[in-house]
Design an enzyme around this catalytic site. Structure first.
Site, PDB file in Angstrom:
ATOM      1  N   LYS A  83     -45.692  54.336  23.542  1.00  0.00           N
ATOM      2  CA  LYS A  83     -44.840  53.322  24.178  1.00  0.00           C
ATOM      3  C   LYS A  83     -45.390  53.017  25.566  1.00  0.00           C
ATOM      4  CE  LYS A  83     -39.811  52.617  24.396  1.00  0.00           C
ATOM      5  NZ  LYS A  83     -38.552  53.362  24.429  1.00  0.00           N
TER       6      LYS A  83
HETATM    7  O1  G3P Z   1     -35.037  52.969  25.007  1.00  0.00           O
HETATM    8  C1  G3P Z   1     -34.936  51.736  25.595  1.00  0.00           C
HETATM    9  C2  G3P Z   1     -33.557  51.128  25.593  1.00  0.00           C
HETATM   10  O2  G3P Z   1     -32.990  51.191  24.330  1.00  0.00           O
HETATM   11  C3  G3P Z   1     -32.646  51.581  26.701  1.00  0.00           C
HETATM   12  O3  G3P Z   1     -31.331  51.174  26.540  1.00  0.00           O
HETATM   13  O4  G3P Z   1     -28.935  51.209  27.173  1.00  0.00           O
HETATM   14  O5  G3P Z   1     -30.638  52.198  28.735  1.00  0.00           O
HETATM   15  O6  G3P Z   1     -30.481  49.746  28.428  1.00  0.00           O
HETATM   16  P1  G3P Z   1     -30.290  51.081  27.794  1.00  0.00           P
END
Ligand code: G3P
Length: 214
Positions: A83
């Site tokens: 990633k």
């Molecule tokens: O892993 C990346 C993403 O899914 C993060 O989500 O909820 O922290 O914006 P969030």
């Protein structure tokens, strides 16, 4: 649509895997830090549970260092996906990693132009963050629609991995648009199963059954 869980919590991964619907796992530095485990140990534990793509994010900021760090993860197991953040150095790293035959996930995507560039650099997955766009009063799911249209216009094979999903409606909308994958936290994936009419209906079936037995 493939379903990935977005977490660093092993118990959540084990639980989801037991449902028989889990296709893969995404992690990020915040989630890995929250797990409290060394990253290598966390990856090993996930690999022992899930036979599917597992995203491991690099923290280096220069392309050559991203490549080096990504290769150390990818060499652990064939299911590891490297990633990489959507910055210029990330694009360079994507190109090199793709030429070396590694699978990649380009993360922190917030615009259709970023998604097109990541695809041109060879990303296996693009991760548009819908919830964080909603957070700033922008329609996160419109980004998924735009990327789907652009990728389809040119027959681009990069898979759209809807990320930062915060609700069951993100899940349903992503499926309607044709997102290839969605990643969501355990709490959201659990909500997908629940419906009050299912619970009421089941309670009625069971009480009728008990009455009939008397
Ligand atoms: O892993 C990346 C993403 O899914 C993060 O989500 O909820 O922290 O914006 P969030």
């Amino acid at each position: 649509m493939k379903i990935f869980i977005d977490t660093g919590e092993i118990n959540e991964i084990r639980e989801l895997a037991s449902w028989g619907i889990l296709d893969g796992v995404t992690t990020n530095p915040s989630l890995a830090a929250k797990s409290g485990k060394p990253f290598r140990q966390l990856l090993d534990e996930i690999l022992a549970i899930v036979d599917g793509p597992i995203s491991a994010e690099v923290t280096a900021l220069k392309a050559d260092e991203m490549v080096k760090e990504g290769e150390t993860y990818a060499k652990i197991h064939k299911n590891i996906v490297i990633k990489v953040p959507l910055i210029i150095e990330g694009l360079k790293a994507l190109k090199i990693l793709t030429e070396k035959g590694y699978k990649t996930n380009c993360t922190l995507c917030f615009s259709p132009s970023q998604a097109l560039l990541a695809a041109k650099a060879g990303a296996t997955y693009i991760s548009p963050f819908v919830g964080r766009l909603d957070d700033i009063s922008t329609d996160g799911m419109q980004l998924i629609r735009d990327i789907r249209q652009i990728y389809d216009n040119y027959g681009i094979k990069t898979q759209i991995l809807t990320a930062s999903a915060r609700s069951p409606m993100h899940f349903v909308e992503a499926a309607k648009i044709g997102s290839d994958v969605i990643t969501a936290p355990y709490s959201v994936l659990k909500q997908l199963v629940q419906h009050p009419l299912t619970d009421l209906g089941l309670a009625k079936f069971l009480s009728d059954w008990e009455k009939a037995k008397k």
